[in-house]
Write a protein that holds these residues in place. Structure first.
Motif, PDB file in Angstrom:
ATOM      1  N   CYS A   1      34.350  14.216  31.019  1.00 41.33           N
ATOM      2  CA  CYS A   1      33.748  14.487  31.985  1.00 41.33           C
ATOM      3  C   CYS A   1      32.360  14.874  32.094  1.00 41.33           C
ATOM      4  CB  CYS A   1      34.958  16.513  32.206  1.00 41.33           C
ATOM      5  SG  CYS A   1      36.567  17.111  32.173  1.00 41.33           S
TER       6      CYS A   1
ATOM      7  N   ASN B   1      41.291  10.373  35.478  1.00 42.56           N
ATOM      8  CA  ASN B   1      42.020  11.557  35.324  1.00 42.56           C
ATOM      9  C   ASN B   1      41.458  12.471  36.628  1.00 42.56           C
ATOM     10  OD1 ASN B   1      42.701  11.837  32.647  1.00 42.56           O
ATOM     11  ND2 ASN B   1      40.992  12.118  31.637  1.00 42.56           N
TER      12      ASN B   1
ATOM     13  N   CYS C   1      37.732  14.555  35.776  1.00 46.60           N
ATOM     14  CA  CYS C   1      36.828  13.686  36.021  1.00 46.60           C
ATOM     15  C   CYS C   1      35.644  12.839  37.559  1.00 46.60           C
ATOM     16  CB  CYS C   1      36.822  12.263  34.958  1.00 46.60           C
ATOM     17  SG  CYS C   1      37.360  12.148  33.065  1.00 46.60           S
TER      18      CYS C   1
HETATM   19 ZN   LIG Z   1      37.085  14.357  32.146  1.00 46.43          ZN
END
Ligand SMILES: [Zn+2]
Length: 316
Positions: free
Chosen positions: A21, A126, A129
């Protein structure tokens, strides 16, 4: 402080727990925020922001990966007198291998002499993300109007492809952004209070979200109160207009035959109406002894009106 600043300060304090992230947030910042400007006959790669917290965050994050690649400078703008603008100069990272690797990893190929940036599509898998990527973009090129005044959120992109990319990532979270062109920018925007709340939720700006909800509730209450007041004003106006008409009939009767010569019930209501021009019919009814309902009062008023019109007919 503006609402935008509050949100950005909050986002800068967020700690990205997962490296995936943190990386995508930085990617969002760099892909939207880096621009090329000519300064002293040389092209520079810059990141410009009015937010101190954003400039500190971007500076320290890039410096971790590319030491000596970034220079920071603050300048007062002539455009916003009170504002300080922070300028991060990334030109150095385009001249170093680790810098070029960083740009490459976020899908950017910068050609300074030709003033060109090429973007390759980032495939973000993801959900966490994608949130981080949108958050990065908001930090770099996003703003929200003060919700006390209006509901408006926008992100302004210098590159159409990146704008489209953000649109589709926002749609992934069921947001409904719209896009317009303004000068050389593609502006992705939303105008509903709920859209802004949802977006703040997506990018994890939870304090700002709560603040926004509070303001919305207050605004709703204020609107409701205004509606009630307007409605009461309208009713009051109706009452007063009707009353003025009744008063004029009664005055006419008084001039022609004298109120005291009316039957008892009518005399009483005529007198009360003259003394209380602002009262509604039901209020007048309550002043009578015994009390009389609204329709009873209305019936007597119509009788008075009839008498007045009869007198007018006769007077012709
Ligand atoms: Zn992530």
């Amino acid at each position: 402080m503006s609402f935008s600043s509050d949100i950005k300060d909050e986002l800068c304090r967020l700690h990205n727990e997962k490296p995936c992230c943190a990386f995508h947030e930085l990617a969002g910042i760099l892909r939207t925020g880096l621009i090329i400007r000519e300064i002293g006959k040389k092209n520079h790669l810059l990141f410009i922001t009015e937010h101190a917290s954003v400039s500190r965050t971007v500076y320290s994050r890039v410096k971790e990966m590319v030491p000596d690649g970034v220079e920071i400078s603050g300048e007062k703008t002539t455009r916003f007198k009170r504002h300080m603008v922070y300028r991060l100069d990334f030109t150095g990272i385009t001249e170093r291998d680790d810098g070029i690797r960083l740009l490459d990893s976020v899908g950017m190929n910068v050609n300074l002499p030709q003033q060109k940036v090429e973007y390759t599509k980032l495939d973000i898998k993801n959900k966490c993300c994608i949130r981080a990527y949108l958050r990065g973009g908001f930090l770099a090129v996003g703003s929200v109007s003060n919700p006390d005044k209006s509901y408006h959120i926008e992100l302004s992109f210098i590159n159409g492809l990146i704008a489209d990319e953000f649109m589709s990532y926002m749609e992934f979270f069921e947001l409904k952004p719209r896009i317009i062109q303004r000068k050389n920018y593609d502006i992705v925007y939303m105008k509903e209070g709920q859209d802004i709340v949802d977006f703040l939720n997506v990018i994890n700006a939870h304090n700002a979200l709560l603040e926004m909800e509070n303001i919305r509730i207050l605004k709703d209450m204020r609107n409701q109160v205004n509606r009630i007041v307007n409605c009461e004003t309208a009713n009051l106006e109706k009452t007063v207009n009707a009353s003025l008409k009744q008063v004029s009939y009664i005055k006419y009767i008084d001039e022609r035959i004298g109120i005291e010569n009316l039957p008892e019930g009518l005399k009483e209501i005529a007198r009360l109406r003259m003394e209380n021009p602002e009262a509604s019919l039901s209020e007048l009814g309550k002043m009578l002894k015994p009390e009389l309902g609204k329709s009873g009062v209305n019936h007597r008023m119509r009788k008075l009106q009839q008498i007045a019109t009869d007198l007018m007919e006769k007077g012709k």
